[in-house]
Structure formats: structure tokens, C-alpha cells
Design a protein around this motif. Structure first.
Motif, PDB file in Angstrom:
ATOM      1  N   GLY A  75       0.822  -1.203   0.000  1.00 15.72           N
ATOM      2  CA  GLY A  75       0.000   0.000   0.000  1.00 15.72           C
ATOM      3  C   GLY A  75       0.856   1.253   0.000  1.00 15.72           C
ATOM      4  O   GLY A  75       0.352   2.361  -0.014  1.00 15.72           O
ATOM      5  N   SER A  89      -0.899   3.210  -5.255  1.00 10.74           N
ATOM      6  CA  SER A  89      -2.013   2.852  -4.384  1.00 10.74           C
ATOM      7  C   SER A  89      -3.275   3.643  -4.728  1.00 10.74           C
ATOM      8  O   SER A  89      -4.375   3.101  -4.753  1.00 10.74           O
ATOM      9  CB  SER A  89      -1.642   3.013  -2.911  1.00 10.74           C
ATOM     10  N   THR A 110      -6.645  -9.825  -3.067  1.00  9.67           N
ATOM     11  CA  THR A 110      -5.310  -9.350  -3.450  1.00  9.67           C
ATOM     12  C   THR A 110      -4.231 -10.172  -2.765  1.00  9.67           C
ATOM     13  O   THR A 110      -4.513 -11.027  -1.926  1.00  9.67           O
ATOM     14  CB  THR A 110      -5.145  -7.854  -3.104  1.00  9.67           C
ATOM     15  N   VAL A 112      -0.342  -9.410  -0.862  1.00 14.69           N
ATOM     16  CA  VAL A 112       0.599  -8.407  -0.366  1.00 14.69           C
ATOM     17  C   VAL A 112       1.870  -9.101   0.110  1.00 14.69           C
ATOM     18  O   VAL A 112       1.840 -10.274   0.483  1.00 14.69           O
ATOM     19  CB  VAL A 112       0.011  -7.534   0.768  1.00 14.69           C
ATOM     20  N   VAL A 131      -5.200  -1.608   3.118  1.00 14.41           N
ATOM     21  CA  VAL A 131      -6.037  -2.818   3.168  1.00 14.41           C
ATOM     22  C   VAL A 131      -7.387  -2.496   3.815  1.00 14.41           C
ATOM     23  O   VAL A 131      -8.443  -2.920   3.328  1.00 14.41           O
ATOM     24  CB  VAL A 131      -5.300  -3.964   3.905  1.00 14.41           C
ATOM     25  N   LYS A 132      -7.368  -1.718   4.887  1.00  9.97           N
ATOM     26  CA  LYS A 132      -8.618  -1.322   5.549  1.00  9.97           C
ATOM     27  C   LYS A 132      -9.479  -0.452   4.631  1.00  9.97           C
ATOM     28  O   LYS A 132     -10.695  -0.613   4.580  1.00  9.97           O
ATOM     29  CB  LYS A 132      -8.326  -0.569   6.848  1.00  9.97           C
ATOM     30  N   PHE A 136     -10.784  -5.356   1.174  1.00 11.81           N
ATOM     31  CA  PHE A 136     -10.638  -6.573   0.389  1.00 11.81           C
ATOM     32  C   PHE A 136     -11.455  -7.688   1.023  1.00 11.81           C
ATOM     33  O   PHE A 136     -11.594  -7.739   2.248  1.00 11.81           O
ATOM     34  CB  PHE A 136      -9.171  -7.013   0.349  1.00 11.81           C
ATOM     35  N   VAL A 139      -7.134 -11.340   1.647  1.00 14.49           N
ATOM     36  CA  VAL A 139      -5.776 -10.893   1.377  1.00 14.49           C
ATOM     37  C   VAL A 139      -4.833 -12.066   1.593  1.00 14.49           C
ATOM     38  O   VAL A 139      -4.836 -12.671   2.666  1.00 14.49           O
ATOM     39  CB  VAL A 139      -5.368  -9.727   2.314  1.00 14.49           C
ATOM     40  N   ALA A 141      -1.268 -12.821   2.349  1.00 15.31           N
ATOM     41  CA  ALA A 141      -0.115 -12.080   2.864  1.00 15.31           C
ATOM     42  C   ALA A 141       1.097 -13.001   2.903  1.00 15.31           C
ATOM     43  O   ALA A 141       1.021 -14.130   3.406  1.00 15.31           O
ATOM     44  CB  ALA A 141      -0.416 -11.534   4.256  1.00 15.31           C
TER      45      ALA A 141
END
Length: 169
Positions: A75, A89, A110, A112, A131-132, A136, A139, A141
């Protein structure tokens, strides 16, 4: 005709489909919608920068499932630039807003990466805030790991494994 109920458009570079053929993913989807009666059409992972401005208008056809996996990776624009990502972003946010303006319940997932070389605590916080903001549905991660031959291996300020693991939680 053989009873297929769903297809998934997938490939190595889905969004760039047709760039070598003087066509596009948009035109492919238009043709699938016009020439078939396949009830459900989905997309695999699509690079966000490949989608034209009007792409989400296609989703007015209810046969297109209101979901896309759009990998962003971070982000933080500074980290995105270090990753050689061709998206900022705010551009990604605009893309998601366009999708949700056409289909309010549009689902975006997504991937990350945390702990990219040089990622500061503040840049990690930018990722969390991002993200917040996007909200999404899911996620994936992952902690950065050296890949043999990758340019990022040579970047300074590698993040410790301990910090990467803390950021994943």
C-alpha cells in the motif's frame, strides 16, 4: 453446448491478452458474452494496470462473476516503486471504486508482501491502512524472501525474519 457452467479466464498475463494481436481482454470478454450462453465467467489474477477505463462496464452482464483478484503487493507507493510495480495505491483505489460504482458488491481479493527490503514500519502501516480502506474480501499475505537472481536481493536494508513474521500476524 457440452454443458459447461463456468469458465475462468486465466493465463500468465491475462490483462495483457491480445496486445500482440491488435485486440484486448475487453474485446475477448465482449465476444464471449455475445457468442456464448456460458452462465458464469470468472477471471484469475489480473494485473490492475492492464485494465482499460471502461472495463468494469462489462460486469453489467450478470454472467460475469463480480469478483477479481488484483494483486497490489503493497500500500506504500515507495515500496511499489522499489518492486517495479506499475501501479500506485491511489490508482488501485480508483480502479476498485470504478468496479464498485458499476457493481456495488464487487469483490476484490489481493496479495501483499511484507518485509520487502527497506520497508519501514511507517510503510508497513501504509499497507495496513490501504487494506482497511479497500476492504478486500481476502488478502494473501506473504513475507518477502530472496529469490535467486532477483534485483531486490541487492537492495539495502533487508528486514529481519523476526519483523517479517510479526508483520504477517
Amino acid at each position: 453446448k457440452s454443458g459447461v457452467k463456468e469458465i475462468v479466464l486465466t493465463g500468465v498475463h491475462v490483462g495483457g491478452y491480445g496486445s500482440d494481436l491488435d485486440t484486448s481482454l475487453y474485446e475477448l470478454v465482449e465476444n464471449i458474452l455475445a457468442r456464448t450462453t456460458i452462465p458464469r465467467i470468472r477471471f484469475a489474477s489480473v494485473e490492475p494496470w492492464d485494465l482499460p477505463e471502461n472495463f468494469f462496464e462489462l460486469f453489467k452482464d450478470k454472467r460475469l462473476m463480480p469478483h477479481m483478484h488484483l494483486p497490489i503487493q503493497s500500500g506504500s507507493n515507495r515500496i511499489l516503486k522499489k518492486m517495479s510495480r506499475r501501479c500506485k495505491s491511489e490508482t488501485f483505489l480508483e480502479l476498485v471504486e470504478r468496479a464498485r460504482s458499476v457493481v456495488p458488491e464487487f469483490n476484490v481479493t489481493t496479495d501483499v508482501i511484507v518485509g520487502f527490503p527497506g520497508e519501514t514500519e511507517a510503510q508497513f502501516e501504509e499497507l495496513l491502512d490501504f487494506v482497511k480502506e479497500i476492504q478486500f474480501d481476502r488478502v494473501g499475505a506473504f513475507a518477502y524472501s530472496d529469490v535467486k537472481g532477483a534485483r531486490s536481493n541487492k537492495l539495502p536494508n533487508h528486514v529481519s525474519e523476526e519483523i517479517k513474521q510479526e508483520r504477517l500476524i
